[in-house]
Motif scaffolding. Structure first.
Motif, PDB file in Angstrom:
ATOM      1  N   LYS A  27      -4.865   5.257   5.955  1.00 57.37           N
ATOM      2  CA  LYS A  27      -5.561   4.248   5.128  1.00 57.37           C
ATOM      3  C   LYS A  27      -5.773   2.960   5.920  1.00 57.37           C
ATOM      4  O   LYS A  27      -6.838   2.338   5.848  1.00 57.37           O
ATOM      5  CB  LYS A  27      -4.754   3.996   3.840  1.00 57.37           C
ATOM      6  CG  LYS A  27      -5.294   2.897   2.959  1.00 57.37           C
ATOM      7  CD  LYS A  27      -4.517   1.603   3.155  1.00 57.37           C
ATOM      8  CE  LYS A  27      -5.169   0.434   2.493  1.00 57.37           C
ATOM      9  NZ  LYS A  27      -4.440  -0.816   2.703  1.00 57.37           N
TER      10      LYS A  27
ATOM     11  N   GLY B  20       0.797  -1.223   0.000  1.00 57.20           N
ATOM     12  CA  GLY B  20       0.000   0.000   0.000  1.00 57.20           C
ATOM     13  C   GLY B  20       0.829   1.272   0.000  1.00 57.20           C
ATOM     14  O   GLY B  20       0.544   2.210  -0.745  1.00 57.20           O
TER      15      GLY B  20
ATOM     16  N   HIS C 150      -0.615   6.298   4.418  1.00 57.39           N
ATOM     17  CA  HIS C 150      -0.782   4.857   4.547  1.00 57.39           C
ATOM     18  C   HIS C 150      -1.285   4.473   5.941  1.00 57.39           C
ATOM     19  O   HIS C 150      -2.149   3.589   6.081  1.00 57.39           O
ATOM     20  CB  HIS C 150       0.515   4.121   4.208  1.00 57.39           C
ATOM     21  CG  HIS C 150       0.325   2.646   4.132  1.00 57.39           C
ATOM     22  ND1 HIS C 150       0.947   1.773   4.980  1.00 57.39           N
ATOM     23  CD2 HIS C 150      -0.474   1.887   3.340  1.00 57.39           C
ATOM     24  CE1 HIS C 150       0.543   0.532   4.705  1.00 57.39           C
ATOM     25  NE2 HIS C 150      -0.313   0.576   3.710  1.00 57.39           N
TER      26      HIS C 150
ATOM     27  N   SER D  94      -0.427  -5.252   5.665  1.00 55.50           N
ATOM     28  CA  SER D  94      -0.027  -4.921   7.037  1.00 55.50           C
ATOM     29  C   SER D  94      -0.679  -5.870   8.038  1.00 55.50           C
ATOM     30  O   SER D  94      -1.801  -6.329   7.832  1.00 55.50           O
ATOM     31  CB  SER D  94      -0.439  -3.487   7.366  1.00 55.50           C
ATOM     32  OG  SER D  94       0.016  -2.616   6.366  1.00 55.50           O
TER      33      SER D  94
ATOM     34  N   ARG E 124       2.465   1.763  -3.281  1.00 57.29           N
ATOM     35  CA  ARG E 124       1.467   2.174  -4.278  1.00 57.29           C
ATOM     36  C   ARG E 124       1.243   3.688  -4.212  1.00 57.29           C
ATOM     37  O   ARG E 124       1.142   4.361  -5.231  1.00 57.29           O
ATOM     38  CB  ARG E 124       0.163   1.397  -3.993  1.00 57.29           C
ATOM     39  CG  ARG E 124      -0.833   1.379  -5.119  1.00 57.29           C
ATOM     40  CD  ARG E 124      -1.905   0.322  -4.829  1.00 57.29           C
ATOM     41  NE  ARG E 124      -1.329  -1.006  -4.809  1.00 57.29           N
ATOM     42  CZ  ARG E 124      -1.678  -1.979  -3.959  1.00 57.29           C
ATOM     43  NH1 ARG E 124      -2.635  -1.771  -3.066  1.00 57.29           N
ATOM     44  NH2 ARG E 124      -1.102  -3.149  -4.011  1.00 57.29           N
TER      45      ARG E 124
HETATM   46  C1  XBP Z   1      -1.728  -7.173  -1.712  1.00 58.11           C
HETATM   47  C2  XBP Z   1      -1.227  -5.805  -1.647  1.00 58.11           C
HETATM   48  C3  XBP Z   1      -1.519  -5.003  -0.454  1.00 58.11           C
HETATM   49  C4  XBP Z   1      -2.850  -4.362  -0.321  1.00 58.11           C
HETATM   50  C5  XBP Z   1      -2.806  -3.226   0.676  1.00 58.11           C
HETATM   51  O1  XBP Z   1      -0.782  -8.034  -2.362  1.00 58.11           O
HETATM   52  O2  XBP Z   1      -0.525  -5.359  -2.517  1.00 58.11           O
HETATM   53  O3  XBP Z   1      -0.592  -3.968  -0.495  1.00 58.11           O
HETATM   54  O4  XBP Z   1      -3.266  -3.868  -1.581  1.00 58.11           O
HETATM   55  O5  XBP Z   1      -2.298  -3.541   1.918  1.00 58.11           O
HETATM   56  P1  XBP Z   1      -0.725  -9.606  -2.059  1.00 58.11           P
HETATM   57  P2  XBP Z   1      -1.324  -2.492   2.671  1.00 58.11           P
HETATM   58  O6  XBP Z   1      -2.144 -10.116  -2.052  1.00 58.11           O
HETATM   59  O7  XBP Z   1       0.073 -10.173  -3.191  1.00 58.11           O
HETATM   60  O8  XBP Z   1      -0.062  -9.815  -0.718  1.00 58.11           O
HETATM   61  O9  XBP Z   1      -1.872  -1.122   2.434  1.00 58.11           O
HETATM   62  O10 XBP Z   1      -1.374  -2.884   4.129  1.00 58.11           O
HETATM   63  O11 XBP Z   1       0.060  -2.623   2.095  1.00 58.11           O
END
Ligand code: XBP
Ligand code: MG
Length: 253
Positions: free
Chosen positions: A83, A52, A80, A123, A55
């Motif tokens: 979020k 996240g 983040h 997370s 991103r």
């Molecule tokens: C999932 C992700 C995560 C979520 C957001 O990838 O890319 O980043 O989109 O979560 P995967 P956070 O399913 O391959 O693990 O904001 O906590 O990063």
């Protein structure tokens, strides 16, 4: 011998992205006074950047280059964190549901003595909220290891989180199956030699799943059999322990 099932979270245990993470990002942007809004199609492209915070950094670099380089790190961390608060609240309010067959397979695998684990880039707070809200209380202790963003800063397709889980369990990758929904997740699991079953979703179904043991619509449940898309076929329209053991015996010799 098949001993351990390792699950990705986002897109695999639950369809979290479109109505969960995406909405939480947009709420965090609005809170901070930004007029950024990630619509469903744009978010599909942004998912190519896993993690996240990563991103958000990517979005600032490409869509808001006027924000000074020195500010990007702290801004992305603040956004983040906000979020994550929104996402956890949404999960607590019931915005996210497990995908078909997930609760069934987890319970069945645990009862059959298989070890369960999680390997995800998301997370830890998001995982805790999801498990607490979607599984019975007694199921929270079923996971012998949980690898999350905090345990593996290098996000999938980097295999760091899978290495973390294998180390924590002292497991041989050939005794495990991984469950993933995306090409990045598949690559991460395959990089450490774990045979992988892919259940696609709307954001990932067109991706390249070469190297997956089986590519399926979902895990299948009672009245809703899963569809086999590529690779090892399903015997009875559902992924159950019997099916997993059969695949393991057939393909892992
Ligand atoms: C999932 C992700 C995560 C979520 C957001 O990838 O890319 O980043 O989109 O979560 P995967 P956070 O399913 O391959 O693990 O904001 O906590 O990063
Ligand atoms: Mg995923």
């Amino acid at each position: 011998m098949l001993k351990t099932l390792i699950f990705d979270v986002d897109g695999t245990l639950a369809d979290t992205e479109r109505d969960g993470h995406r909405v939480a990002f947009n709420r965090a942007f609005a809170d901070a006074g930004f007029e950024w809004n990630w619509d469903e199609a744009h978010y599909g492209e942004l998912l190519n950047v896993t993690g996240g915070r990563e991103r958000i950094v990517h979005f600032i670099q490409t869509h808001a280059p006027e924000i000074a380089h020195a500010q990007r790190d702290s801004l992305s961390r603040e956004l983040h964190a906000r979020k994550t608060e929104h996402y956890v609240r949404m999960v607590d309010e019931g915005a996210v549901h497990l995908r078909p067959g997930v609760a069934r397979l987890l319970a069945e695998a645990h009862a059959a003595g298989l070890m369960l684990a999680i390997a995800t880039t998301t997370s830890r707070a998001n995982i805790d909220a999801l498990l607490a809200h979607t599984l019975p209380q007694r199921a929270l202790g079923w996971f012998a290891a949980i690898g999350a963003a905090e345990d593996a800063p290098r996000k999938k397709p980097d295999p760091q989180v899978y290495r973390f889980v294998l180390d924590a369990l002292d497991a041989d990758p050939h005794d495990c199956f991984a469950f993933e929904d995306s090409a990045a997740g598949l690559r991460a699991a395959r990089a450490v030699g774990i045979p992988t079953i892919v259940t696609v979703n709307d954001y990932t179904r067109a991706q390249d799943f070469n190297g997956a043991l089986s590519v399926l619509s979902d895990l299948g449940d009672g009245a809703m059999p899963a569809k086999a898309i590529a690779g090892a076929p399903l015997q009875r329209g559902i992924v159950d322990v019997k099916q997993l053991r059969r695949w393991h015996a057939q393909y892992m010799r």
